[in-house]
Design an enzyme around this catalytic site. Structure first.
Site, PDB file in Angstrom:
ATOM      1  N   GLU A  12      40.818  14.247  15.605  1.00  0.00           N
ATOM      2  CA  GLU A  12      41.682  15.070  14.752  1.00  0.00           C
ATOM      3  C   GLU A  12      43.134  15.193  15.223  1.00  0.00           C
ATOM      4  O   GLU A  12      43.623  16.291  15.530  1.00  0.00           O
ATOM      5  CB  GLU A  12      41.089  16.476  14.620  1.00  0.00           C
ATOM      6  N   GLU A  51      32.008  14.787  11.766  1.00  0.00           N
ATOM      7  CA  GLU A  51      31.791  16.235  11.871  1.00  0.00           C
ATOM      8  C   GLU A  51      31.687  16.839  10.481  1.00  0.00           C
ATOM      9  O   GLU A  51      32.420  16.428   9.567  1.00  0.00           O
ATOM     10  CB  GLU A  51      32.960  16.956  12.571  1.00  0.00           C
TER      11      GLU A  51
HETATM   12  C1  BGC Z   1      36.926  20.190  15.831  1.00  0.00           C
HETATM   13  C2  BGC Z   1      35.890  20.924  16.645  1.00  0.00           C
HETATM   14  C3  BGC Z   1      35.770  22.339  16.122  1.00  0.00           C
HETATM   15  C4  BGC Z   1      35.305  22.297  14.689  1.00  0.00           C
HETATM   16  C5  BGC Z   1      35.099  23.649  14.040  1.00  0.00           C
HETATM   17  C6  BGC Z   1      36.918  20.504  14.375  1.00  0.00           C
HETATM   18  O1  BGC Z   1      38.208  20.770  13.949  1.00  0.00           O
HETATM   19  O2  BGC Z   1      36.894  18.833  16.100  1.00  0.00           O
HETATM   20  O3  BGC Z   1      36.242  20.867  17.978  1.00  0.00           O
HETATM   21  O4  BGC Z   1      34.907  23.130  16.901  1.00  0.00           O
HETATM   22  O5  BGC Z   1      36.251  21.614  13.920  1.00  0.00           O
HETATM   23  O6  BGC Z   1      36.293  24.347  13.953  1.00  0.00           O
END
Ligand code: BGC
Length: 427
Positions: free
Chosen positions: A158, A342
């Site tokens: 990110e 993610e």
């Molecule tokens: C990040 C994580 C974070 C998750 C939830 C993403 O932006 O890569 O490190 O915990 O979102 O906020």
């Protein structure tokens, strides 16, 4: 019935600083010691104690039957002082990845997930001279030590979020509030990604699959009839969401401005074209954007959540349709296979995580049925963990962590995800 092909990987994702504990040499360790930086005064000193308990956590992941795991390796732990490599730390990561493979779990390793060695942060961090060379050197070290036990790599997690939080909003180290520095940091990370991509491919050859975890949101105008709002949504999407990701696909970041900016050692944005073997997407939510003269630092875009919609504990809108749109658009733009690196929800009561999972996976199953090349999904996160400046309040885990005892308990959503992964169909 919505289903997934046998080759589709179901996994989870974590990051070193958020779970490991026991690392005192990173910029985040130092930052979190400063009063007022982290909500509730939370510090990553222990987190989930994952550095010592990874075998237990691996056993949980295995018991859920989830065949892929995305994690990061802590640069600050491996290179605690300039050019000094901690072999014992590398050996431990090696044992971790080896055990994962023995358990039938495919690892994906991120080199840079928001944190830096403190010594590098002290020299200017992302803006330090030679940052890209440093990351490339770290990539070589990691690939040399771990390349035979890991095939999937992410150079940077990110970059857009990091540039914004650290250099624009002042919420993360080095807590700057400078639009020009934010743009520079973004550009520097692109140069660093390209250098790390080349280093990994150079050491590991074509079998290694290397990408970026791009944080992508949907930006839509708050008042579709307002041309100012439409314009803001467009600018916000173009600069924040798309520019880095576009650069890796097309070799163009900010369009005509690219020609004006030369990066470290003459780096040009055009060099980024084609520097990913897969396209990683971190998707959480959408932004409804309205023009606001009071939000100059954020390109005059005020972001909000429409009234009455479902939100997470952090107030983020639950908007699964956005994942479907983003996956389709970027699969086409990038021309490489897509992984959802993610996706998850802060939900302490675990009442929304199950439906959240099903609705987001449904978007993927539909896209796959339409021929979109989506190969896997990593849920954020396996465990509750240290949520950066938000501290330990938000609960993102399929597995609940009691931070006082370090006990783990699989939530209902964890069992549901295991069932989906096993049966490969959605309820
Ligand atoms: C990040 C994580 C974070 C998750 C939830 C993403 O932006 O890569 O490190 O915990 O979102 O906020």
């Amino acid at each position: 019935m919505l289903s997934f092909p046998d080759s589709f990987r179901f996994g989870t994702a974590t990051a070193a600083t958020q779970i490991e504990g026991g690392c005192t040499t990173s910029d985040w360790y130092a930052f979190a010691q400063q009063p007022g930086r982290i909500k509730g005064g939370g510090r990553p000193d222990v987190a989930c104690d994952g550095w010592r308990r990874w075998r237990d956590d691996l056993a949980i992941q295995k018991s859920l039957g989830l065949g892929a795991y995305r994690m990061s390796i802590e640069w600050a732990r491996i290179e605690p002082r300039p050019n000094e490599i901690d072999q014992a730390a590398l050996d431990e990561y090696r044992r971790m990845l080896g055990a994962m493979r023995d358990a039938g779990i495919e690892p994906m390793v991120t080199l840079h997930h928001f944190t830096l060695p403190k010594w590098l942060a002290d020299r200017g961090g992302l803006l330090a001279e030679g940052f890209h060379t440093r990351l490339a050197r770290f990539a070589r070290v990691a690939a040399g030590a771990l390349g035979d036990v890991c095939r999937f790599w992410i150079t940077i997690n990110e970059p857009n979020v990091l540039a914004a939080q650290a250099y624009l909003l002042g919420a993360w180290p080095p807590a700057r509030q400078s639009p020009t520095e934010a743009l520079r940091a973004h550009h520097r990370m692109l140069a660093a990604h390209v250098a790390a991509y080349r280093a990994l491919k150079d050491v590991l050859g074509d079998d290694a699959q290397v990408g970026v975890a791009h944080h992508l949101r949907l930006a839509q105008p708050a008042r579709p009839e307002s041309s100012a709002d439409r314009m803001m949504a467009h600018v916000f999407a173009r600069v924040f969401n798309d520019s880095f990701a576009l650069a890796t696909c097309t070799g163009r970041m900010y369009g005509p401005l690219d020609a004006l900016v030369t990066g470290p050692e003459g780096f040009r944005v055009a060099e980024a074209r084609g520097t990913q073997d897969f396209f990683g997407i971190n998707y959480y939510s959408r932004d409804v954007v309205r023009f606001s003269p009071g939000h100059a630092a954020e390109l005059f875009a005020e972001r909000s959540v429409p009234p009455g919609v479902e939100v997470s504990d952090l107030g983020w809108e639950v908007y699964p349709e956005g994942l479907g749109m983003i996956v389709r658009a970027w699969a086409q733009r990038s021309g490489v296979p897509v992984y959802i690196t993610e996706n998850g929800i802060a939900d302490a009561t675990d009442s929304r995580r199950g439906p959240f999972l099903v609705r987001h996976l449904a978007q993927l199953a539909r896209a796959i049925a339409d021929g979109v090349d989506v190969r896997g999904y990593f849920h954020w996160s396996l465990l509750d963990n240290f949520e950066w400046a938000e501290g330990y309040g938000p609960r993102f885990g399929l597995v609940e962590v009691d931070y006082a005892t370090q006990d783990r308990r699989i939530r209902d959503s964890g069992h549901l995800y295991a069932k989906i992964a096993r049966e490969r169909v959605l309820p």
